[in-house]
Design an enzyme around this catalytic site. Structure first.
Site, mmCIF file in Angstrom:
data_model
loop_
_atom_site.group_PDB
_atom_site.id
_atom_site.type_symbol
_atom_site.label_atom_id
_atom_site.label_comp_id
_atom_site.label_asym_id
_atom_site.label_seq_id
_atom_site.Cartn_x
_atom_site.Cartn_y
_atom_site.Cartn_z
ATOM 1 N N THR A 255 0.835 -1.203 0.000
ATOM 2 C CA THR A 255 0.000 0.000 0.000
ATOM 3 C C THR A 255 0.868 1.252 0.000
ATOM 4 O OG1 THR A 255 -0.108 0.317 2.408
ATOM 5 C CG2 THR A 255 -1.716 -1.189 1.420
ATOM 6 N N ASP A 256 0.345 2.313 -0.572
ATOM 7 C CA ASP A 256 0.922 3.624 -0.325
ATOM 8 C C ASP A 256 0.708 3.914 1.162
ATOM 9 O OD1 ASP A 256 2.205 6.002 -0.838
ATOM 10 O OD2 ASP A 256 0.862 6.625 -2.453
ATOM 11 N N ALA A 257 1.373 4.928 1.682
ATOM 12 C CA ALA A 257 1.341 5.181 3.124
ATOM 13 C C ALA A 257 -0.094 5.337 3.633
ATOM 14 C CB ALA A 257 2.158 6.416 3.453
ATOM 15 N N LEU A 258 -0.449 4.547 4.631
ATOM 16 C CA LEU A 258 -1.819 4.576 5.148
ATOM 17 C C LEU A 258 -2.106 5.817 5.980
ATOM 18 C CD1 LEU A 258 -2.318 0.815 6.090
ATOM 19 C CD2 LEU A 258 -3.103 2.020 4.039
#
Length: 483
Positions: A255-258
């Site tokens: 994931t991209d940064a949550l």
């Protein structure tokens, strides 16, 4: 009552954390021994090569197969060279040159540097097709606006990185190039039919899958036809049906940064975002840059509670942790990194410069660098022509607060070189250029994405396709004012 140790370890095995400072704190190493998959390095973790190598060795003491990731795209997004600017041009410049052999060489050199420091995963390349000139977050991070060209260079970049034993992570699936909002701050929407995505945004992802890319990063963007009201990061239709089943990807979905607003706001926090991403088919969850032990524990607890309550399938989390382990195993395979080629990045940046007009015989111009904000992805990295100038005088200015007449008086009989990033988007930028060019010889150096705007009356318009240290040197050389 504490968490079930087995479930906690399973949850930690899906998490990519981060820490502040040049030395890994005890908690960052201890959590690795307890099952944490790895850490992402940011600019705050980078001082010099010896220090970085010592830090990655300390992390391996906690877990030999630790995943150590970094955003090292070259060009405008660099962590290793955040203090000076990257010695490599970014994707837009490489796309402008359009030599896939060169793109592979540049990424192989970046990969060799990362491997020598003990870094195992590069959260690059950006393979988004930048079809929106006003895109505030992709721009020069993209190889261009043509899907076929972006696809070819994306595959070459992946091959180059992975030839050095560093896993590539292509981003941001299913394509962030058509957005006019930054997912760090909000949830952008790309309201188009899936057929258009397949034609415009997805060819580079098909190309990197064919090239054997080890990881793909999700985008915090909303595509209503596929994702409904949420981001792609939380969409099984995107991560499973499209990426895995249709495009055949078998590697690790990161994931991209949550912590980004595009995910955290949509889910109600980082912990709930982690649960939703796992349920959708993500494998390795990048928590963000501002991480401490408490945040990691809160996210792990959220995952364990969802497992215990039956809101999250254990088999799905075991699959995710297994794919994270597969990525770690691939990157820990023995191999000696190949040394980079001296001057490769600077030569590449020089090939990318495009000149419209006349830049001959500038004769010690006044160089005016116009202030431009950086995105979160870029960070505050030095840019411009300043470090590369010989006798030329340089001043800094804010476009909307600068009196053209004052610059004319300062310049006297010298030509003016105006240096900007996305100059046409700066408040007062086009007006300042036009006012000066009406009565004075002006050369514009655009170090951002060169869209359709061109100044009226300027003697020349120079595009560097990026603002790295290499791009700045190249521009100064082409103008004949380099030291």
């Amino acid at each position: 009552m504490g968490l079930d140790p087995g479930l906690r370890r399973l949850a930690l095995g899906t998490l990519l954390a981060a820490y502040q400072g040049p030395v890994p704190p005890d908690w960052a190493v201890d959590l690795l021994a307890e099952g944490l998959a790895g850490h992402t390095l940011f600019g705050t973790n980078i001082h010099d090569p010896a220090q970085v190598a010592a830090g990655t060795a300390a992390l391996r003491a906690g877990r030999p197969d630790v995943i150590i990731a970094i955003d090292e795209e070259g060009g405008d997004v660099t962590r290793l060279a955040h203090a000076t600017g990257s010695p490599y041009p970014g994707n837009a410049a490489l796309g402008a040159v359009d030599d896939v052999v060169l793109t592979r060489q540049v990424y192989a050199a970046i990969g060799a540097e990362l491997a020598a420091l003990g870094i195992t995963v590069d959260l690059a390349p950006t393979v988004d097709v930048n079809t929106a000139d006003e895109n505030p977050v992709i721009g020069t991070r993209s190889f261009g606006a043509d899907p076929a060209r972006v696809a070819a260079h994306s595959a070459a970049a992946v091959a180059g990185l992975q030839s050095a034993g560093v896993a590539a992570c292509a981003k941001h699936f299913p394509g962030h190039g058509a957005t006019v909002a930054d997912s760090h701050h909000e949830l952008p929407t790309v309201d188009v039919p899936p057929a258009l995505l397949r034609q415009r945004d997805l060819p580079p992802f098909a190309a990197v899958v064919d090239a054997g890319v080890r990881a793909v990063m999700t985008a915090h963007i909303r595509v209503p036809a596929l994702t409904g009201d949420g981001p792609a990061t939380f969409s099984r239709a995107v991560l499973v049906d499209l990426l895995r089943r249709e495009y055949g990807f078998t590697g690790t979905v990161i994931t991209d940064a949550l912590e980004m607003k595009g995910a955290a706001l949509a889910a109600g926090g980082v912990g709930p975002a982690a649960v939703r991403a796992l349920a959708a088919g993500a494998d390795l969850l990048c928590i963000g840059a501002k991480v401490d032990a408490d945040l990691v524990e809160r996210v792990a607890t959220e995952i364990v509670e969802a497992l215990t309550a039956g809101r999250l399938d254990r088999g799905r989390v075991e699959e995710a942790a297994g794919r994270a382990t597969d990525l770690a195993t691939w990157t820990s395979a023995p191999g000696m990194p190949k040394p980079g080629v001296d001057g490769l990045g600077y030569a590449a940046a020089l090939r990318a410069v495009r000149v419209e007009g006349d830049v001959a015989e500038l004769a010690k111009p006044l160089v005016v660098q116009l202030h431009a904000d950086s995105t979160i992805a870029e960070g505050r990295v030095p840019w411009g022509l300043g470090p590369h100038l010989a006798d030329a005088e340089e001043v800094r200015a804010v476009a909307g607060e600068t009196d053209p007449e004052a610059l004319r008086r300062l310049a006297g009989d010298r030509p003016i070189v105006l240096v900007g990033r996305h100059l046409h988007r700066l408040p007062g930028g086009p007006e300042l250029v036009d006012a000066l060019a009406a009565t004075h010889p002006v050369i514009v150096v655009e170090m951002g994405w060169p869209g359709r705007w061109r100044p009226t009356g300027a003697r020349a318009f120079v595009s560097t396709y990026g603002a790295s240290h290499a791009n700045g040197r190249a521009a100064a050389q082409v103008l004949g004012i380099a030291g």
